[in-house]
Motif scaffolding. Sequence first.
Motif, mmCIF file in Angstrom:
data_model
loop_
_atom_site.group_PDB
_atom_site.id
_atom_site.type_symbol
_atom_site.label_atom_id
_atom_site.label_comp_id
_atom_site.label_asym_id
_atom_site.label_seq_id
_atom_site.Cartn_x
_atom_site.Cartn_y
_atom_site.Cartn_z
ATOM 1 N N ASP A 263 0.815 -1.220 0.000
ATOM 2 C CA ASP A 263 0.000 0.000 0.000
ATOM 3 C C ASP A 263 0.851 1.274 0.000
ATOM 4 N N LEU A 264 2.101 1.151 0.422
ATOM 5 C CA LEU A 264 2.965 2.327 0.537
ATOM 6 C C LEU A 264 3.716 2.658 -0.750
ATOM 7 N N THR A 265 3.687 1.770 -1.710
ATOM 8 C CA THR A 265 4.428 1.984 -2.959
ATOM 9 C C THR A 265 4.030 3.308 -3.607
ATOM 10 N N GLY A 266 5.039 4.147 -3.847
ATOM 11 C CA GLY A 266 4.788 5.441 -4.481
ATOM 12 C C GLY A 266 4.251 6.515 -3.554
ATOM 13 N N GLN A 267 4.009 6.173 -2.306
ATOM 14 C CA GLN A 267 3.447 7.145 -1.357
ATOM 15 C C GLN A 267 4.566 7.993 -0.735
ATOM 16 N N ARG A 268 4.195 9.156 -0.248
ATOM 17 C CA ARG A 268 5.128 10.054 0.438
ATOM 18 C C ARG A 268 4.937 9.881 1.945
ATOM 19 N N LEU A 269 6.040 9.586 2.659
ATOM 20 C CA LEU A 269 5.977 9.341 4.092
ATOM 21 C C LEU A 269 6.465 10.565 4.872
ATOM 22 N N LEU A 270 5.821 10.815 5.996
ATOM 23 C CA LEU A 270 6.172 11.941 6.866
ATOM 24 C C LEU A 270 6.752 11.404 8.161
ATOM 25 N N THR A 271 7.856 12.001 8.630
ATOM 26 C CA THR A 271 8.476 11.524 9.861
ATOM 27 C C THR A 271 9.181 12.661 10.576
ATOM 28 N N LEU A 272 9.754 12.341 11.730
ATOM 29 C CA LEU A 272 10.504 13.312 12.512
ATOM 30 C C LEU A 272 11.857 13.592 11.860
ATOM 31 N N ASP A 273 12.564 14.595 12.380
ATOM 32 C CA ASP A 273 13.875 14.924 11.823
ATOM 33 C C ASP A 273 14.879 13.825 12.136
ATOM 34 N N THR A 274 16.035 13.895 11.492
ATOM 35 C CA THR A 274 17.013 12.810 11.551
ATOM 36 C C THR A 274 17.685 12.656 12.908
ATOM 37 N N GLY A 275 17.376 13.525 13.857
ATOM 38 C CA GLY A 275 17.883 13.333 15.210
ATOM 39 C C GLY A 275 17.168 12.225 15.952
ATOM 40 N N HIS A 276 16.111 11.673 15.349
ATOM 41 C CA HIS A 276 15.314 10.615 15.974
ATOM 42 C C HIS A 276 15.534 9.287 15.249
#
Length: 295
Positions: free
Chosen positions: A178-191
Motif C-alpha cells: 500500500d505504501l508503494t509510491g506514497q510520500r511518508l512523513l516523519t521526525l527529523d534525523t535526530g530521531h
Amino acid sequence: MEYIVTVHQLGGFGLAAEKLNVSQPSLSTQIAAVESDLGVRLFDRSRAGVETTARGLDFVKRAQRILAEVEALRGTMLSDLPFGGRLRLGVLPSIGPYLLPQAITALHDAEPDLRVVVREENTLLLDDGIRSGRFDAIISTPEDHPNTMQHPLFVEPLWVAVAQDHPLAHRSSVTAADLTGQRLLTLDTGHRLSRIVYGIAGASGAIVSDDYEGTSLDSIVLMAATGAGIGILPDLFARRQGIHRSEVRVMPLVTPDSHRTISLLVPSDRTEKFAGALARILRSAAKALELNVIE
C-alpha cells in the motif's frame, strides 16, 4: 573543570562567574592557569563573546564525564539510595508521557526518597547525555547507544496516519504494498524513528518527504491531515492520541520492519544494582499499556 564547563555552556565569563558565585577576574585567572598548564587555548575571546575552541570542546566533554562521576561518587558515599538519591532520567518524547506516569508512581512506592528528574530529548541528545554524564539512565532505542548496559523493555509497533479523504483511509491496516509510491512523513534525523521510516520507504517503494521533517508527532499528524503524505507514528502515541484525532484516520502498519525496540540504558562503566529493578518497573508499566514486553 567546573569553571570551564560553565563558561562553555553559558557562552561568557560574566554569566559563568555570576552562576558560580565567584568574581569574574578570579574565574578568568583560574581558566588562564589551566590553559597555561596544558599549553592549549580553550576559548577564543572577542568583543562579540566567547567561543570554545576545538581543543576546548574536547576538554569540556571529558570534564563533564569526570564531574558527573565525582557527583555520582559523592552521592553514593553520602546515600544508600539508588543513583545516590537522584535519578536523572532521559526519555524519548514519544515514550515519556505515556509510559512514565504509571512507572514513576511504582518507582516512588519502591523508593519513596529517590528524587527523579525527567527530561525528554531526541535520540542524538540522549546519547550525548548518557556519555557526558548528564543522565544516569535513558529510555531509548538500544542500537543508537553502543557501549551501554542495556535492559530491553518492549517492542513497539508503528502505525500510519492519513487524511480522512486519503485513498487508504478506508483500510483497517496498511501493508508495504500500500505504501508503494506514497510520500511518508516523519521526525527529523535526530530521531531513530526517522531512520526506521527511511528503511520502510526503501523496502516498500515509498519516498520520505524532503519538504518537511516534523519536530513533534503532533506536527506529523497535522501534516498528514493536510494531505501532504502518510504520517508514521509509534504505537503508544497512535493508541493514546492519534486514534482520537478527527482530522486523520489512524491504523496499524503491517510490514516486516514496522516496529522499534525500547530499552533502559545505563553507562557501562557504572555499577548500579537498582537498574534491574527499575527495568522491571518499566516493563510492568508497559505491560499495563498492552505492549509486547521483553522479559
